[in-house]
Write an enzyme that holds these catalytic residues in place. Structure first.
Site, PDB file in Angstrom:
ATOM      1  N   ASP A  60      45.993  -4.192  95.179  1.00  0.00           N
ATOM      2  CA  ASP A  60      45.370  -5.444  94.772  1.00  0.00           C
ATOM      3  C   ASP A  60      46.184  -6.620  95.319  1.00  0.00           C
ATOM      4  O   ASP A  60      46.709  -6.552  96.423  1.00  0.00           O
ATOM      5  CB  ASP A  60      45.271  -5.488  93.245  1.00  0.00           C
ATOM      6  N   PRO A  68      55.003 -10.422  79.260  1.00  0.00           N
ATOM      7  CA  PRO A  68      55.565  -9.612  78.161  1.00  0.00           C
ATOM      8  C   PRO A  68      54.947  -8.226  78.062  1.00  0.00           C
ATOM      9  O   PRO A  68      55.646  -7.242  77.819  1.00  0.00           O
ATOM     10  CB  PRO A  68      55.251 -10.462  76.924  1.00  0.00           C
ATOM     11  N   HIS A  94      44.805 -11.441  89.882  1.00  0.00           N
ATOM     12  CA  HIS A  94      43.841 -10.354  89.722  1.00  0.00           C
ATOM     13  C   HIS A  94      44.528  -9.001  89.534  1.00  0.00           C
ATOM     14  O   HIS A  94      44.212  -8.247  88.610  1.00  0.00           O
ATOM     15  CB  HIS A  94      42.910 -10.309  90.933  1.00  0.00           C
ATOM     16  N   ILE A 111      47.954  -8.562  76.685  1.00  0.00           N
ATOM     17  CA  ILE A 111      46.871  -7.583  76.798  1.00  0.00           C
ATOM     18  C   ILE A 111      47.383  -6.194  76.444  1.00  0.00           C
ATOM     19  O   ILE A 111      48.452  -5.775  76.883  1.00  0.00           O
ATOM     20  CB  ILE A 111      46.303  -7.588  78.227  1.00  0.00           C
ATOM     21  N   VAL A 206      36.302   8.572  97.409  1.00  0.00           N
ATOM     22  CA  VAL A 206      36.581   7.485  96.468  1.00  0.00           C
ATOM     23  C   VAL A 206      35.508   7.489  95.385  1.00  0.00           C
ATOM     24  O   VAL A 206      34.310   7.525  95.681  1.00  0.00           O
ATOM     25  CB  VAL A 206      36.599   6.121  97.178  1.00  0.00           C
ATOM     26  N   SER A 257      35.575  -4.811  88.491  1.00  0.00           N
ATOM     27  CA  SER A 257      37.031  -4.681  88.634  1.00  0.00           C
ATOM     28  C   SER A 257      37.643  -4.149  87.349  1.00  0.00           C
ATOM     29  O   SER A 257      38.437  -3.202  87.353  1.00  0.00           O
ATOM     30  CB  SER A 257      37.664  -6.031  88.989  1.00  0.00           C
TER      31      SER A 257
END
Length: 341
Positions: A60, A68, A94, A111, A206, A257
């Site tokens: 990416d 954190p 991203h 998150i 993939v 994504s």
């Protein structure tokens, strides 16, 4: 590429709806506990596996390890851009957000990832939207991931030049198959437009991932076609308000994504619980236990269904089958094997 190239060669057991998973505790919808944590019974799953021992390569825009929720989660990685500044530099955020969806610990009100026990291998291939020779960089990145011991590769990116990508990535994908590595890529966010079939999701070897809403419906923006093998939550998922220096929040807008990151994290959870399985077995049980609200085997919108790692981890569902038999890409992988003597 035709749909038959992606024909599933195992029997699928796909039942129920996305919202029927039992929950034991009511939680607010927060970056530390997004809606799909209840669906996936994630608190119970973590009693068995958090993805420990699995390295997920994030190809990416780089990953900032100072957040954190990502401190201690991110390896050194590499920067393959034309202007290398290090894999820990992420000027558009991203890659960092994809890494957090996979492995974030929720520390500092950040998150919470689906598989906080994994290690992230950052491979920087883009910066500030610059994507010169992107398929060549993907190929180099996949080879690096294989040589570095990654088990899962996350590519939340896409390009319309699928033919070029197939040529550039052929050798790298063959190496990935020989290294027993699973690669997930986003199907694209053009489902409401011209619905271009983008690479690398369209390339054999993939696993293409589409996006769904909390009700289990295909997200309207999610690109569709024979490249879609699985789907995962893409709407109302955690991110950072503003740039990655801002506070974590639940974003209304979605994307394939994010769905790809959650599919990669799901594979990591399963593989950590069953470290002796091959990529074929991990992918087979993901397909076998994927959730569909109808009797179809697959469609071009959600593939074989919505990933449900909890069914594997908690319920023991899914037959891993032959470790050497790929559930999809069978003809492609057969071409990689040396002729019998």
């Amino acid at each position: 590429m035709t749909p038959t190239r992606r024909a599933l060669v195992t029997t699928l057991a796909l039942t129920a709806t996305l919202t029927t998973a039992p929950t034991t505790t009511a939680h607010a919808d927060t970056p530390q506990h997004p809606w799909y944590f209840d669906t996936y019974r994630i608190d119970e799953v973590w009693e068995h596996t958090t993805g420990e021992g699995i390295t997920v390569a994030v190809i990416d825009s780089g990953v900032d390890p100072t957040l954190p929720e990502l401190q201690g989660q991110v390896l050194d990685g590499t920067d393959l851009t034309a202007d290398p500044q290090g894999a820990h530099v992420d000027t558009d955020g991203h890659g960092t957000e994809m890494a957090a969806l996979i492995a974030g610990t929720g520390e500092g009100s950040g998150i919470q990832g689906l598989a906080p026990g994994v290690e992230i291998l950052p491979i920087r291939v883009t910066y500030g939207g610059v994507t010169n020779d992107i398929s060549g960089r993907w190929a180099e990145a996949i080879s690096y991931a294989a040589e570095s011991g990654a088990r899962v590769v996350n590519i939340s990116q896409g390009s319309l030049d699928g033919e070029r990508a197939s040529q550039d990535m052929a050798e790298a994908l063959a190496m990935a198959a020989r290294h027993d590595m699973l690669i997930f890529a986003s199907s694209g966010n053009d489902g409401e437009g011209t619905n271009h079939i983008s690479a690398p999701a369209s390339v054999d070897g993939v696993v293409g991932v589409g996006a769904v809403t909390s009700s289990g419906d295909r997200s309207s923006y999610s690109s569709h076609g024979p490249q879609v093998s699985l789907a995962a939550p893409g709407d109302d998922v955690p991110g950072h308000c503003g740039d990655i220096s801002g506070p974590a929040c639940i974003r209304d807008e979605g994307g394939t994504s994010s769905a790809t990151a959650l599919a990669s994290a799901s594979a990591a959870l399963i593989w950590a619980q069953h470290p002796d399985w091959t990529k074929n077995q991990v992918l087979r049980v993901m397909l076998n236990t994927a959730e569909r609200p109808d009797d179809q085997r697959r469609d071009d919108y959600t593939g074989y269904g919505i990933v449900r790692p909890d069914r594997v981890v908690l319920d023991g569902e899914g037959d891993p089958g032959d470790p050497d038999s790929p559930p999809i890409f069978r003809d492609w992988e057969a071409e990689l094997r040396p002729p019998a003597t």
